[in-house]
Scaffold this motif. Structure first.
Motif, short mmCIF file in Angstrom:
data_model
loop_
_atom_site.label_atom_id
_atom_site.label_comp_id
_atom_site.label_asym_id
_atom_site.label_seq_id
_atom_site.Cartn_x
_atom_site.Cartn_y
_atom_site.Cartn_z
N GLU A 70 82.26 81.53 -41.12
CA GLU A 70 83.34 80.55 -41.24
C GLU A 70 84.42 80.78 -40.17
O GLU A 70 84.86 79.82 -39.52
CB GLU A 70 83.97 80.63 -42.63
N VAL A 71 84.82 82.02 -39.98
CA VAL A 71 85.83 82.34 -38.95
C VAL A 71 85.33 81.93 -37.57
O VAL A 71 86.09 81.42 -36.75
CB VAL A 71 86.20 83.85 -38.99
N THR A 102 86.48 84.12 -31.51
CA THR A 102 86.21 83.90 -32.93
C THR A 102 84.79 84.31 -33.31
O THR A 102 84.52 84.60 -34.47
CB THR A 102 86.40 82.41 -33.30
N PRO A 118 79.22 85.21 -44.92
CA PRO A 118 79.74 83.84 -44.89
C PRO A 118 81.17 83.75 -44.34
O PRO A 118 81.52 82.78 -43.66
CB PRO A 118 79.69 83.39 -46.35
N ARG A 119 81.98 84.76 -44.60
CA ARG A 119 83.35 84.76 -44.06
C ARG A 119 83.34 84.82 -42.54
O ARG A 119 84.09 84.12 -41.86
CB ARG A 119 84.17 85.92 -44.64
N LEU A 120 82.48 85.69 -41.99
CA LEU A 120 82.39 85.81 -40.53
C LEU A 120 81.87 84.52 -39.89
O LEU A 120 82.35 84.11 -38.83
CB LEU A 120 81.49 86.99 -40.15
N THR A 175 71.68 86.82 -47.15
CA THR A 175 72.64 87.24 -48.18
C THR A 175 71.95 87.54 -49.51
O THR A 175 72.49 88.30 -50.31
CB THR A 175 73.73 86.17 -48.39
N TRP A 189 79.19 92.58 -36.08
CA TRP A 189 78.65 92.88 -37.41
C TRP A 189 77.12 92.80 -37.38
O TRP A 189 76.44 93.66 -37.91
CB TRP A 189 79.24 91.89 -38.43
N ALA A 244 79.00 89.17 -49.14
CA ALA A 244 80.25 88.42 -49.14
C ALA A 244 80.87 88.35 -47.74
O ALA A 244 81.55 87.38 -47.40
CB ALA A 244 81.24 89.05 -50.11
N THR A 245 80.61 89.36 -46.92
CA THR A 245 81.18 89.42 -45.57
C THR A 245 80.57 88.38 -44.64
O THR A 245 81.28 87.73 -43.87
CB THR A 245 81.00 90.83 -44.97
N ASP A 279 83.39 79.53 -36.97
CA ASP A 279 83.17 78.09 -36.96
C ASP A 279 81.82 77.78 -36.30
O ASP A 279 81.70 76.88 -35.47
CB ASP A 279 84.32 77.38 -36.23
N ASP A 318 78.81 93.55 -51.22
CA ASP A 318 79.94 93.55 -50.27
C ASP A 318 79.53 92.96 -48.92
O ASP A 318 80.27 92.19 -48.31
CB ASP A 318 80.54 94.94 -50.12
#
Length: 99
Positions: A38-39, A84, A34-36, A22, A91, A31-32, A41, A28
């Protein structure tokens, strides 16, 4: 956050590898990631996820995530890929093709 990604297997047996950090990504994309994670898990997934029906021409994915001093590696067969985790894998494959 840093992820090392490797895809092996498949019909042609071509290996794809990439490392995504990162700190070096555009904002952009940084930021993507860490969200992926987290989703997915990811830190709670077992180290190895396999399907009872092994298919020789399927892909296998290995991800090693490093974040805030924690590290976790997951190896998963395509046939056993949790829903998940799929967006993160897709990505990372896109990122591997760009490099």
């Amino acid at each position: 956050m840093r992820i090392s990604f490797e895809r092996t297997g498949g019909f042609a047996g071509i290996t794809k590898r990439t490392t995504v950090d990162t700190d070096t990504l555009p904002p952009d994309e940084a930021a993507t990631l860490p969200r992926l994670v987290e989703v997915a898990d990811l830190f709670r997934l077992p180290e190895i996820i396999t399907s009872p029906n092994q298919e020789s021409d399927r892909f296998q994915y290995k991800l090693t995530v490093e974040d805030n001093g924690k590290q976790h590696t997951v190896t998963v067969s395509e046939a056993a890929l949790p829903g998940t985790l799929r967006p993160l894998i897709e990505w990372l494959q896109t990122m591997a093709q760009k490099r």
